[in-house]
Design a protein around this motif. Structure first.
Motif, PDB file in Angstrom:
ATOM      1  N   PRO A 383       0.832  -1.212   0.000  1.00  0.00           N
ATOM      2  CA  PRO A 383       0.000   0.000   0.000  1.00  0.00           C
ATOM      3  C   PRO A 383       0.866   1.262   0.000  1.00  0.00           C
ATOM      4  O   PRO A 383       1.816   1.377   0.779  1.00  0.00           O
ATOM      5  N   GLU A 385       0.119   5.042   0.516  1.00  0.00           N
ATOM      6  CA  GLU A 385      -0.774   6.128   0.876  1.00  0.00           C
ATOM      7  C   GLU A 385       0.038   7.410   0.971  1.00  0.00           C
ATOM      8  O   GLU A 385       1.272   7.384   0.933  1.00  0.00           O
ATOM      9  N   LYS A 414      -3.296   4.404  -2.635  1.00  0.00           N
ATOM     10  CA  LYS A 414      -4.536   4.660  -1.911  1.00  0.00           C
ATOM     11  C   LYS A 414      -4.471   6.054  -1.300  1.00  0.00           C
ATOM     12  O   LYS A 414      -3.418   6.482  -0.822  1.00  0.00           O
TER      13      LYS A 414
END
Length: 416
Positions: A383, A385, A414
């Motif tokens: 991920p 972010e 994300k």
């Protein structure tokens, strides 16, 4: 002077506060005769910065070396005043391929051009050759792209390890039919399955491979190897697939079964490939159609030599990788008496020279993915972010060099 919080909903104040950075003086007044407004300092991040600027982050390197030492996370802004032909993109997913790591190390076949274009303190490179993007702004001159479309780079060297990107024109991108696809499926289509597709179709000696023919490959559990197994099953080819033995017999057998489920005809270990018994096994397996006419090599060294020995006279050995870091050295007799062809496959050369072929290949592969006929390569999602720390991203890239990974690392973006 005390800070005044802007609570008024008046159009004048609301408009002023939308254009001014926190802490900047504003000429608007809440009431006649009041002091100039000082907007409060806040810590809230803005993905779209003041004046329409897009806030972006990119992994970059300014010198060659190990990823964990040279990769840095750079924050920058993208101006809203772009040329009419430019396309603003948001990254959805971007794989971490071994070739990307080799580029960072400076050991890849082509050296990138270092540039200060995104405002780094030193000329730098954004790594990553594969990924899928969503169109944020197609540009005023584009008639082929719309906001929300999914695209991939038409050529290599685009630099995909970043939250946002600006493509110079729609022609530098390949538009995908996103129906029925996940970002992971779209992001991983242009390297591994495309390599397998082109090698199986383009590199067999005359005639091309036909239904019932055999080919042999090492690195069979790699992304390219898994794609080759599945495409061969669809096209009626039979395959001999070489893997490295795992730490336990049970783990090795589990991998054999996994590849067999994908469509592998035979699965052998490197030790079995190089054993004396393999020659008799090969003859028995291929008695009806003859020995393999195509070998796919991503290992080199002794493994490549064993593949070459397994080929039929006039067969072709295609090298597309060198994981063992050992040269492909063959006995002279194989070349003289078997008349073998040695070829190299470099995906970047094919993709950059034939972008239309790349678009057609990608479209056909994605049709197979939608139909459930070609399964995803195992992946490890990383991920990314907005607040993901630099060290986490560096470690994910460095980890690509480790053996027996659960799957290909893929940055999944994300909240960016």
């Amino acid at each position: 002077m005390a800070t005044i919080r802007v609570l008024s909903r008046s159009p004048t104040v609301a408009a002023a506060s939308s254009l001014i950075r926190p802490g900047q003086r504003c000429c608007a007044r809440a009431t006649s005769g009041s002091a100039p407004l000082l907007l409060p300092r806040v810590s809230v991040r803005r993905k779209s910065g003041p004046y329409g600027y897009t806030q972006a982050k990119s992994l970059v390197f300014s010198q060659y070396g190990e990823p964990e030492k040279v990769l840095k996370l750079h924050t920058h802004s993208i101006s809203p005043s772009l040329p009419p032909s430019s396309v603003l993109l948001r990254t959805l997913a971007a794989p971490i391929n071994p070739a990307d790591v080799n580029t960072i190390q400076g050991t890849y076949g082509v050296k990138p051009t270092f540039s200060p274009l995104i405002g780094t303190s030193e000329p730098s490179v954004i790594p990553g050759n594969e990924g899928v993007f969503e169109v944020v702004n197609p540009g005023s001159s584009s008639s082929t792209l719309s906001k929300g479309d999914w695209v991939i780079p038409a050529k290599t060297g685009f630099g995909t390890w970043r939250t946002h990107a600006v493509a110079p024109s729609p022609s530098s991108l390949i538009k995908l039919d996103r129906a029925g696809l996940t970002p992971l499926q779209a992001a991983t289509v242009s390297v591994n399955p495309s390599s397998a597709y082109r090698m199986l179709r383009d590199y067999a000696a005359d005639p091309p491979l036909r239904e019932g023919d055999w080919f042999i490959q090492n690195g069979a559990n790699s992304g390219v190897g898994r794609s080759a197994i599945q495409l061969a099953r669809l096209w009626g080819y039979r395959s001999i697939n070489v893997i490295r033995a795992r730490s336990t017999a049970a783990a090795t057998e589990a991998l054999r079964a996994e590849l067999a489920a994908l469509g592998a005809t035979r699965v052998v270990t490197e030790d079995e490939l190089q054993s004396r018994a393999f020659r008799a096994d090969l003859a028995a397996w291929t008695r009806d159609a003859g020995a393999p006419r195509l070998g796919l090599n991503c290992v080199g060294g002794a493994s490549a030599r064993a593949l070459a020995k397994a080929l039929a006279p006039g067969g072709t050995l295609v090298t597309y990788g060198g994981m063992s870091r050992q040269p492909v050295a063959l006995p002279t007799g194989l070349l003289i008496f078997k008349d073998l062809r040695l070829r190299g496959f470099w995906l970047s050369r094919w993709a950059d020279a034939q972008p239309d072929d790349k678009a057609r290949t990608v479209a056909e592969i994605l049709d197979l993915v939608r139909a459930g006929k070609l399964t995803d390569v195992p992946v490890v999602e990383v991920p990314w972010e907005w607040d993901t720390e630099e060290g986490v991203l560096r470690e994910a890239v460095q980890g690509t060099l480790e053996g027996f990974r659960q799957g290909k690392g893929v940055f999944v973006f994300k909240d960016t």
